[in-house]
Each structure stands twice: as C-alpha cells, then as structure tokens.
Design a protein around this motif. Structure first.
Motif, PDB file in Angstrom:
ATOM      1  N   PHE A  78      43.068  39.659  53.152  1.00 18.00           N
ATOM      2  CA  PHE A  78      42.221  38.544  52.628  1.00 18.00           C
ATOM      3  C   PHE A  78      42.300  38.958  51.046  1.00 18.00           C
ATOM      4  O   PHE A  78      42.541  38.226  49.898  1.00 18.00           O
ATOM      5  N   ALA A  79      41.961  40.313  50.717  1.00 18.80           N
ATOM      6  CA  ALA A  79      41.747  40.993  49.382  1.00 18.80           C
ATOM      7  C   ALA A  79      42.963  40.953  48.620  1.00 18.80           C
ATOM      8  O   ALA A  79      43.213  40.570  47.548  1.00 18.80           O
ATOM      9  N   LEU A  80      44.216  41.167  49.307  1.00 18.81           N
ATOM     10  CA  LEU A  80      45.476  41.549  48.900  1.00 18.81           C
ATOM     11  C   LEU A  80      45.778  39.902  48.237  1.00 18.81           C
ATOM     12  O   LEU A  80      46.447  39.872  47.401  1.00 18.81           O
ATOM     13  N   HIS A  81      45.688  38.715  49.210  1.00 22.54           N
ATOM     14  CA  HIS A  81      46.182  37.327  48.989  1.00 22.54           C
ATOM     15  C   HIS A  81      45.279  36.914  47.773  1.00 22.54           C
ATOM     16  O   HIS A  81      45.651  36.210  46.974  1.00 22.54           O
ATOM     17  N   CYS A  82      43.985  37.176  47.645  1.00 19.65           N
ATOM     18  CA  CYS A  82      43.241  36.931  46.342  1.00 19.65           C
ATOM     19  C   CYS A  82      43.734  37.417  45.343  1.00 19.65           C
ATOM     20  O   CYS A  82      43.815  36.920  44.326  1.00 19.65           O
ATOM     21  N   ARG A  83      44.113  38.570  45.425  1.00 18.32           N
ATOM     22  CA  ARG A  83      44.543  39.338  43.981  1.00 18.32           C
ATOM     23  C   ARG A  83      45.794  38.630  43.533  1.00 18.32           C
ATOM     24  O   ARG A  83      46.167  38.168  42.355  1.00 18.32           O
ATOM     25  N   ARG A  84      46.860  38.261  44.595  1.00 16.04           N
ATOM     26  CA  ARG A  84      47.884  37.865  44.246  1.00 16.04           C
ATOM     27  C   ARG A  84      47.871  36.169  43.752  1.00 16.04           C
ATOM     28  O   ARG A  84      48.579  36.022  42.852  1.00 16.04           O
ATOM     29  N   LEU A  85      46.979  35.567  44.286  1.00 14.99           N
ATOM     30  CA  LEU A  85      46.707  34.157  43.838  1.00 14.99           C
ATOM     31  C   LEU A  85      45.640  34.116  42.673  1.00 14.99           C
ATOM     32  O   LEU A  85      45.360  32.869  42.376  1.00 14.99           O
ATOM     33  N   GLY A  86      45.179  35.162  42.377  1.00 13.26           N
ATOM     34  CA  GLY A  86      44.216  35.032  41.211  1.00 13.26           C
ATOM     35  C   GLY A  86      42.785  34.489  41.645  1.00 13.26           C
ATOM     36  O   GLY A  86      42.220  33.767  40.746  1.00 13.26           O
ATOM     37  N   LEU A  87      42.383  34.861  43.037  1.00 11.09           N
ATOM     38  CA  LEU A  87      40.970  34.462  43.415  1.00 11.09           C
ATOM     39  C   LEU A  87      40.169  35.560  43.610  1.00 11.09           C
ATOM     40  O   LEU A  87      39.378  35.719  44.417  1.00 11.09           O
ATOM     41  N   ALA A  88      40.375  36.358  42.799  1.00  5.92           N
ATOM     42  CA  ALA A  88      39.627  37.919  43.182  1.00  5.92           C
ATOM     43  C   ALA A  88      38.076  37.257  43.125  1.00  5.92           C
ATOM     44  O   ALA A  88      37.664  36.743  42.134  1.00  5.92           O
ATOM     45  N   ARG A  89      37.287  37.862  43.962  1.00  2.50           N
ATOM     46  CA  ARG A  89      35.831  37.235  44.323  1.00  2.50           C
ATOM     47  C   ARG A  89      34.927  37.569  43.166  1.00  2.50           C
ATOM     48  O   ARG A  89      35.053  38.792  42.628  1.00  2.50           O
ATOM     49  N   ARG A  90      34.325  36.773  42.594  1.00  2.00           N
ATOM     50  CA  ARG A  90      33.411  36.964  41.844  1.00  2.00           C
ATOM     51  C   ARG A  90      32.011  36.814  42.332  1.00  2.00           C
ATOM     52  O   ARG A  90      31.591  35.876  42.991  1.00  2.00           O
ATOM     53  N   SER A  91      30.730  37.386  41.608  1.00  2.00           N
ATOM     54  CA  SER A  91      29.392  37.231  41.955  1.00  2.00           C
ATOM     55  C   SER A  91      29.179  35.776  41.389  1.00  2.00           C
ATOM     56  O   SER A  91      29.854  35.362  40.583  1.00  2.00           O
ATOM     57  N   LEU A  92      27.761  35.362  41.699  1.00  2.00           N
ATOM     58  CA  LEU A  92      27.498  33.900  41.162  1.00  2.00           C
ATOM     59  C   LEU A  92      27.174  34.271  39.464  1.00  2.00           C
ATOM     60  O   LEU A  92      26.058  34.851  39.274  1.00  2.00           O
ATOM     61  N   ASP A  93      28.026  34.001  38.966  1.00  2.00           N
ATOM     62  CA  ASP A  93      28.046  34.264  37.272  1.00  2.00           C
ATOM     63  C   ASP A  93      27.593  33.173  36.571  1.00  2.00           C
ATOM     64  O   ASP A  93      28.583  32.213  36.244  1.00  2.00           O
ATOM     65  N   VAL A  94      26.365  33.142  36.350  1.00  2.00           N
ATOM     66  CA  VAL A  94      25.706  31.957  35.447  1.00  2.00           C
ATOM     67  C   VAL A  94      24.646  32.691  34.649  1.00  2.00           C
ATOM     68  O   VAL A  94      24.096  33.735  34.741  1.00  2.00           O
ATOM     69  N   ARG A  95      24.525  31.863  33.624  1.00  7.50           N
ATOM     70  CA  ARG A  95      23.477  32.265  32.603  1.00  7.50           C
ATOM     71  C   ARG A  95      21.974  32.051  33.015  1.00  7.50           C
ATOM     72  O   ARG A  95      21.709  31.033  33.468  1.00  7.50           O
ATOM     73  N   CYS A  96      21.213  33.057  32.552  1.00  5.92           N
ATOM     74  CA  CYS A  96      19.752  32.950  33.156  1.00  5.92           C
ATOM     75  C   CYS A  96      18.828  32.976  31.804  1.00  5.92           C
ATOM     76  O   CYS A  96      17.781  32.663  31.857  1.00  5.92           O
ATOM     77  N   ASP A  97      19.491  33.056  30.708  1.00  8.08           N
ATOM     78  CA  ASP A  97      18.830  33.091  29.428  1.00  8.08           C
ATOM     79  C   ASP A  97      18.437  31.960  28.668  1.00  8.08           C
ATOM     80  O   ASP A  97      17.721  31.903  27.542  1.00  8.08           O
ATOM     81  N   LEU A  98      19.103  30.700  29.238  1.00  5.38           N
ATOM     82  CA  LEU A  98      18.610  29.680  28.398  1.00  5.38           C
ATOM     83  C   LEU A  98      17.346  28.663  29.071  1.00  5.38           C
ATOM     84  O   LEU A  98      17.164  27.871  28.687  1.00  5.38           O
ATOM     85  N   PHE A  99      16.918  29.382  29.898  1.00 10.57           N
ATOM     86  CA  PHE A  99      15.802  28.530  30.789  1.00 10.57           C
ATOM     87  C   PHE A  99      14.725  28.200  29.946  1.00 10.57           C
ATOM     88  O   PHE A  99      14.244  28.833  29.100  1.00 10.57           O
TER      89      PHE A  99
END
Length: 357
Positions: free
Chosen positions: A323-344
């Motif tokens: 799964f990790a190999l295919h994600c790297r090949r396809l540009g789907l490397a897993r990322r955490s929930l990357d959202v801003r919290c400083d604008l609240f």
C-alpha cells in the motif's frame, strides 16, 4: 440480490448485547407469509428526533488523527454490513442489525449546540471530524440538511473541520467547502471500498456507487477542496485484490492522499458479517475468516491500539508495504489532518451582546 432484504445490508435483527431477552423470527415462516400475502421484502426507514445536551464528542485514541467529532445522525441508512458503528445502536436497546440502518436518530439542534460549545470560555480549536461514527451525508441528510448547518457554523467561526463520507451528496455543499478550503480549514475523505459495483451494492446497499464516489473526488479536487481516499475496510479474499485499482482510480480523480483500514469485527458485527458472508459469498466465507484471523492473532478481532486498524502478521505486513509503495508511486503519500487552527473566532452570543464576565 440473493437473500436478505432488498436495499438493506444486514440479513437479520439480532439483539444487542444489553437486551435481557431476545426474539428471533422463523425465517421459513416469514418466507411463507411473504409468498402467501405478498408482503414486500422491504423495511421502511424511520427517523426520530433526539435532543442532546452537547454535540462535540471527544476521543483520546492514539491511532485516530483527531480528538473531536460530531455525528449529526445515529444509525446509518447506507447499511454497510461491516460498519464499526453498528454496536452503538445497542445502547438504545435496538439491534445493530436492521434497526441500525432503518431506525435512525437525527439531531436538528446540532448547529445551535455547536455554537454554544464553541463560545465557551477557554475553548481551544482543534479539528472536528464530521462522520467519525456514521455518515454525515447519508440519504436522510437531503431532507434534514444538518450537515450543511454545521458547516455554516464552522465557516462563520473559521474552525478547522474534516469530513469522512461515501456519499456524493457532499457536492451539494461545495460552496461552503470551497470557502473553508480557501482558508485552509478543511480536509475531506471519500471512502471507496471496491470498484466492483455488484460487490459494493451488496456490501453498502444504499451508498453511492464506486464510480459516483470517484466523481465526487474529482468535483472536490476541481473546486480546490483537499480530498483523500480511504480504502476502508479491506476485506481479505474479497476486496483485497482490487485495492491498488482503487488507488489508481483515486489518483486519476485528483485525490491527494490515501489510507486504509483492515476489516474490524467487534461485538455484534462479527455475527452480522459472518451471516452476510455465508449468504452472499458462501464459497469464500471460510477463506475470508481464515485470513482475517491470521491478522488478528488467531481471533476474529483484536482491539489493541495500533493493531486494530492494520492487523499484524505476514499478510498484514505485505499489505502495509505494498500500500505504501503504491501511494508513493501515485503521489498519494498519507498525510495527517492538515488544517489551520489559528484562525478560530468564537461565535458571538445569540443576542449580539458581549458578556461582562
């Protein structure tokens, strides 16, 4: 569809673990009654309003990338046989089987509750996940639109949010999603279990087709909304052979990340799933359970953090690497929930006046 009720995932209404007494219908008698009286093989969906004291749920699970969630509905009409939320219906003395997908609870005051909780002194913004338990865009949301109301509150307050769904209904709210995305406040995820339409129809009878979900991925990507794909759950000897086709299709549709979860069978789900498996894929049933047990230390399920999602053993290790190999090949490397919290920005009191204390 062979066996079961048309348009429903569970084949029975097995009692929950808290019921003191249970009743089981005689399947042969019911079939005879249906043939004689013309009783339709359908169960209507019933929605009941529930009033909650609070709407934000907290979790401290180390293998879940968020600590706050909101579920606008309890129960889910999609009827996915594998749904890990099914056991929660037992808390209402209802069956995690057919009751879970036909006797639903809606929270129409969810948006008002959310405003009150976000306005509490000392509240610290962190991502809120919509759909952590049941799907926020399940079919009844077309009428109730509670999910849209929640998104409007979160947008007004510039609060970070994530969404998990297997419904194309998410496209209805593209205007709000785009506004959130423009400020880096949102991450969306579409769950795509398989590209096999017939298998999906049996697994997830009232969810959008796999193709329609991928079209929703494409729509979100084109609108500038960050979108990932969850290949969840992976069912050994049933959906596992198609996992990498799902990843390929997801990448082509514009997904930027991908993750997976191995089938989980806690509590009542185990018997419901085995019942479904024997009904729809009897020749594979023994093999499916055998491979699953190889990843669960010889058991049907293990709840240990870190293992419950991915399993262990040779098969699980192979799947993880591929799964990790295919994600790297396809540009789907897993990322955490990357959202801003400083604008609240906390919401103002309903009457528009600020408190002196």
């Amino acid at each position: 569809m062979q066996g079961g009720l048309r348009g429903r995932g569970a084949a029975s209404n097995r009692g929950g673990r808290y019921l003191q007494a249970t009743r089981e219908a005689d399947a042969e008698q019911l079939e005879q009654q249906r043939l004689q009286e013309g009783v339709p093989e359908r169960v209507a969906t019933v929605v009941q309003v529930v009033r909650s004291r609070q709407i934000i749920s907290q979790n401290q699970s180390p293998d879940i990338p968020f600590h706050q969630s909101i579920n606008p509905y309890q129960g889910c009409e999609h009827g996915c046989i594998y749904c890990y939320a099914r056991p929660s219906h037992a808390w209402h003395d209802l069956s995690p089987g057919l009751d879970f997908e036909t006797r639903l609870f809606a929270k129409p005051d969810a948006a008002d509750l959310l405003r009150k909780e976000l306005a509490k002194p000392g509240y610290q913004a962190s991502p809120i996940m919509l759909g952590a338990n049941t799907d926020p865009y399940q079919p009844i949301d077309r009428q109730w639109q509670i999910t849209r109301q929640l998104l409007q509150v979160l947008l007004d307050c510039r609060h970070p949010v994530g969404i998990i769904t297997k419904s194309a209904l998410i496209e209805r709210d593209l205007d709000l999603l785009q506004a959130l995305a423009a400020q880096g406040l949102i991450q969306t995820y579409l769950s795509v279990t398989t590209l096999d339409a017939e298998l999906a129809r049996r697994l997830e009878p009232r969810a959008a087709t796999p193709l329609r979900r991928l079209q929703a991925v494409q729509a979100l990507h084109r609108a500038g909304v960050s979108v990932g794909v969850l290949v969840a759950p992976i069912i050994p000897a049933l959906t596992d052979a198609g996992v990498f086709s799902v990843l390929q299709a997801a990448a082509e549709a514009g997904a930027g990340s991908a993750s997976y979860v191995i089938l989980r069978l806690p509590l009542e789900i185990r018997d419901l799933f085995v019942e479904w498996l024997k009904q729809h894929y009897p020749q594979r049933a023994e093999h499916v359970m055998s491979v699953l047990q190889q990843m669960r230390g010889g058991q049907d399920y293990q709840s240990a953090y870190g293992e419950r999602m991915k399993g262990r053993g040779p098969y699980a290790d192979m799947l993880r690497r591929q799964f990790a190999l295919h994600c790297r090949r396809l540009g789907l490397a897993r990322r955490s929930l990357d959202v801003r919290c400083d604008l609240f920005q906390p919401p103002s009191p309903a009457n528009g006046q600020l408190s002196l204390f």
